[in-house]
Write a protein that holds these residues in place. Structure first.
Motif, PDB file in Angstrom:
ATOM      1  N   PHE A 100       0.831  -1.219   0.000  1.00  0.00           N
ATOM      2  CA  PHE A 100       0.000   0.000   0.000  1.00  0.00           C
ATOM      3  C   PHE A 100       0.855   1.255   0.000  1.00  0.00           C
ATOM      4  O   PHE A 100       0.441   2.291   0.478  1.00  0.00           O
ATOM      5  N   GLY A 101       2.081   1.157  -0.516  1.00  0.00           N
ATOM      6  CA  GLY A 101       2.934   2.339  -0.539  1.00  0.00           C
ATOM      7  C   GLY A 101       3.513   2.615   0.837  1.00  0.00           C
ATOM      8  O   GLY A 101       3.526   1.737   1.709  1.00  0.00           O
ATOM      9  N   HIS A 102       4.002   3.839   1.014  1.00  0.00           N
ATOM     10  CA  HIS A 102       4.701   4.156   2.257  1.00  0.00           C
ATOM     11  C   HIS A 102       3.981   5.192   3.093  1.00  0.00           C
ATOM     12  O   HIS A 102       4.586   5.836   3.942  1.00  0.00           O
ATOM     13  N   LEU A 109      -7.122   4.888   3.501  1.00  0.00           N
ATOM     14  CA  LEU A 109      -7.747   3.642   3.921  1.00  0.00           C
ATOM     15  C   LEU A 109      -7.138   2.494   3.128  1.00  0.00           C
ATOM     16  O   LEU A 109      -7.000   2.591   1.914  1.00  0.00           O
ATOM     17  N   LEU A 110      -6.721   1.445   3.838  1.00  0.00           N
ATOM     18  CA  LEU A 110      -6.152   0.287   3.149  1.00  0.00           C
ATOM     19  C   LEU A 110      -7.196  -0.825   3.163  1.00  0.00           C
ATOM     20  O   LEU A 110      -7.891  -1.005   4.163  1.00  0.00           O
ATOM     21  N   ASP A 111      -7.238  -1.564   2.067  1.00  0.00           N
ATOM     22  CA  ASP A 111      -8.204  -2.658   2.006  1.00  0.00           C
ATOM     23  C   ASP A 111      -7.437  -3.964   1.830  1.00  0.00           C
ATOM     24  O   ASP A 111      -6.993  -4.296   0.744  1.00  0.00           O
ATOM     25  N   THR A 115     -10.558  -6.317   4.757  1.00  0.00           N
ATOM     26  CA  THR A 115     -10.434  -5.692   6.084  1.00  0.00           C
ATOM     27  C   THR A 115      -9.913  -4.275   5.890  1.00  0.00           C
ATOM     28  O   THR A 115      -8.871  -4.062   5.281  1.00  0.00           O
ATOM     29  N   LYS A 116     -10.666  -3.315   6.421  1.00  0.00           N
ATOM     30  CA  LYS A 116     -10.240  -1.919   6.309  1.00  0.00           C
ATOM     31  C   LYS A 116      -9.226  -1.619   7.405  1.00  0.00           C
ATOM     32  O   LYS A 116      -9.449  -1.929   8.583  1.00  0.00           O
ATOM     33  N   LEU A 117      -8.106  -1.059   6.980  1.00  0.00           N
ATOM     34  CA  LEU A 117      -7.045  -0.740   7.934  1.00  0.00           C
ATOM     35  C   LEU A 117      -6.522   0.648   7.641  1.00  0.00           C
ATOM     36  O   LEU A 117      -6.759   1.202   6.558  1.00  0.00           O
ATOM     37  N   VAL A 118      -5.828   1.197   8.616  1.00  0.00           N
ATOM     38  CA  VAL A 118      -5.136   2.454   8.370  1.00  0.00           C
ATOM     39  C   VAL A 118      -3.739   2.322   8.993  1.00  0.00           C
ATOM     40  O   VAL A 118      -3.570   1.730  10.054  1.00  0.00           O
ATOM     41  N   TYR A 119      -2.731   2.821   8.239  1.00  0.00           N
ATOM     42  CA  TYR A 119      -1.337   2.699   8.683  1.00  0.00           C
ATOM     43  C   TYR A 119      -0.901   4.042   9.235  1.00  0.00           C
ATOM     44  O   TYR A 119      -0.924   5.049   8.527  1.00  0.00           O
ATOM     45  N   TYR A 120      -0.550   4.056  10.506  1.00  0.00           N
ATOM     46  CA  TYR A 120      -0.244   5.339  11.136  1.00  0.00           C
ATOM     47  C   TYR A 120       0.989   5.185  12.028  1.00  0.00           C
ATOM     48  O   TYR A 120       1.016   4.381  12.958  1.00  0.00           O
TER      49      TYR A 120
END
Lengths: 381, 170
Positions: A100-102, A109-111, A115-120
């Motif tokens: 999903f890139g950096h 929002l990542l799928d 499953t919906k996720l968020v990278y923080y």
């Protein structure tokens, strides 16, 4: 127990580190003075704004460097993506970290397989349903803590890869050495065998035997494993590039695991005498309400001290080295390297020694705690 | 706990904790079984063999010392024996000499005694012989003197006178 020489050398190290810290402080004081005179001369507010932001960045960079990561960064934009494994509400989800890139600002929002996720900030969260004011899917409570729930992250992170590398090295080296012992039975040691033999004997004669007495034999495998595991990972942490650089023994999860092993060994092997000291201490009976809780707390403080000692020593070393390197960027002059690099070299050499000493201290204290647990009753003192 | 949760540095990451536990336990069991056991055993055995060799050397040394001292004892004994034998021989020799001397002395004295006796006997015999000779000689002389005296009257007278004178004087 003859630890005086260790404490002496520790004293020496703390003095050395204090000296370095002092010089470091005077440098930063100098830099601030320098900066303030700069801003006085500067007309625009740009320098004023840029300065604190830059400094904050550096502490962030340092913390980022000693923290775990989902990729192994080599240089520039070259990084080894590592598999992310998440135990989410929908079951196991896994993908490569670069899928999903950096973007780790939590704005996307990542799928992952539905499953919906968020990278923080290097961690995966379940996103909030709506974006917050700063454009992220992360919500904070009024204490400044992140409200989002997290899936259980069992990814193969940088530290896990480093862990697996060190475990492989240890297995290859020591099973090889063991085979050498079998092959050259009764003969003088040779090669790797003769390098490691004095250290194994050191662990046996200077760590296990003095603390555990005649019962040392049963605990030798644990003590040797801990000693070489901690030592190798301390050293690998000092290598600034692959396959080192992962701050494994400076990670509290790892030191917690090690301390927990010692705690379990101590508790499982504790004999009547040991528990007697805890529940019927040698004080007048009316002190029992005070002493028994103290003794029980003591059971837990020992492994916690073990955990924090190793974590803090190794992390401090890494922060020190990174801070000295960062001086170049804080002062924005390559000339600072002339001072910073020798200092880094000096600290690195000290860290080599600290790596050994911390492995030794962790092992000897583990042996001491186990020794206290298995000690036979003897004359009171 | 909130304090710990604030700083990501001091909040243990469950994933890494699980992985490190698994990896460390596998490492521990594999190394215990395949590395530490044979290594510690080999070290113990080698140390024992070295100790054995040292103690054996020590024993051999003691044995050697014992043998040497035994030899010395034997030598000393032999020397003593020799001295004794020599002393005894000397004593025997002295005794023999003394005995011989004594015997010679007694023999000598006996001989001398015998000789003396013989001499005395001879002397006595000679004396008796001489006495016999003297008496027969004196008888012969007296016979001859008497015969001569009595040949002449005067002389007979003179003799009687002389004899008478002697008697008167008495």
């Amino acid at each position: 127990m003859d630890l005086s020489h260790i404490f002496n050398s520790k004293k020496f190290f703390s003095v050395a580190i204090c000296a370095v810290l002092f010089s470091f402080l005077s440098f930063s004081a100098f830099s601030q003075e320098h900066a303030s005179s700069d801003t006085a001369h500067a007309t625009a507010a740009e320098a004023h704004d840029a300065k604190p932001e830059k400094e904050e960045d550096i502490s962030k960079v340092i913390l980022h460097h000693i923290a775990d990561s989902h990729e192994w960064h080599f240089f520039g934009h070259v990084a080894l993506p590592l598999p992310v494994i998440l135990w989410t509400d929908n079951g196991l989800v896994s993908f490569l970290s670069n899928k999903f890139g950096h973007n780790d600002h939590g704005t996307e929002l990542l799928d992952a397989d539905g499953t919906k996720l968020v990278y923080y900030h290097g961690k995966y969260y379940y996103p909030e349903s709506v974006k917050s004011a700063d454009g992220t899917y992360i919500a904070y409570n009024n204490k400044g803590e992140i409200m989002n729930t997290k899936p259980l992250d069992i990814s193969i992170t940088k530290n896990v890869v480093s862990l697996l590398i060190s475990v492989t090295i240890l297995l290859v080296v020591f099973i090889g050495v063991a085979n050498a012992y079998k092959k050259r039975e009764g003969k003088a040691p040779k090669g790797l065998q003769s390098i490691l033999e004095p250290i194994i004997i050191f662990v046996r004669d200077d760590i296990a035997k003095p603390q555990l007495g005649h019962k040392y034999r049963g605990f030798m495998p644990y003590l040797l494993t801990v000693f070489f595991f901690v030592w190798l990972n301390n050293l690998m942490g000092l290598i600034p590039f692959f396959p080192g650089g992962a701050n494994l023994t400076g990670n509290i999860a790892v030191t917690m695991m090690l301390a927990l092993c010692t705690f379990i060994l101590t508790t499982v092997n504790g004999n009547k005498n040991y528990w007697g000291h805890v529940f019927t201490p040698h004080v007048p009976w009316w002190l029992y309400p005070l002493m028994i809780p103290v003794e029980i707390i003591g059971l837990f403080t020992k492994p916690i001290a073990l955990m924090i000692r190793l974590f803090a020593n190794i992390t401090a070393g890494h922060i020190l080295i990174l801070s000295l390197i960062s001086l170049i960027f804080i002062l924005k002059s390559v000339l600072v390297a002339g001072i910073a690099v020798p200092f880094v070299l000096f600290i690195s050499v000290i860290e080599l020694v600290v790596g050994f000493i911390q492995a030794f201290i962790f092992t000897i204290l583990s042996a001491l705690f186990i020794g206290m647990a298995v000690e036979e009753k003897h004359a009171e003192h | 706990m909130t304090l710990l949760a604030l700083n990501p540095l001091v909040s243990p990451d469950p994933g890494l904790f699980i992985w490190s536990t698994v990896a460390f336990l596998i490492l521990f069991f594999l190394l215990s079984k395949f590395a530490w056991k044979p290594i510690v055993k080999a070290l113990d055995e080698r140390e024992r063999s070295i100790e054995d060799a040292l103690s054996k050397a020590e024993m051999a040394k003691a044995e050697m010392a014992k043998l040497i001292s035994e030899n010395e004892d034997l030598l000393k004994e032999a020397r003593l024996e020799r001295d004794n034998i020599l002393k005894e021989a000397k004593e025997i020799k002295d005794q023999i000499i003394n005995d011989a001397k004594d015997q010679a002395k007694t023999e000598g004295t006996k001989l001398i005694e015998k000789a003396k006796d013989e001499i005395t006997n001879q002397k006595l015999a000679a004396m008796a012989e001489i006495k016999n000779q003297v008496s027969s000689l004196s008888l012969a002389i007296a016979e001859k003197v008497l015969r001569k005296q009595l040949e002449d009257q005067d002389k007979q007278q003179a003799l009687v006178n002389d004899l008478l004178k002697e008697v008167k004087l008495n």
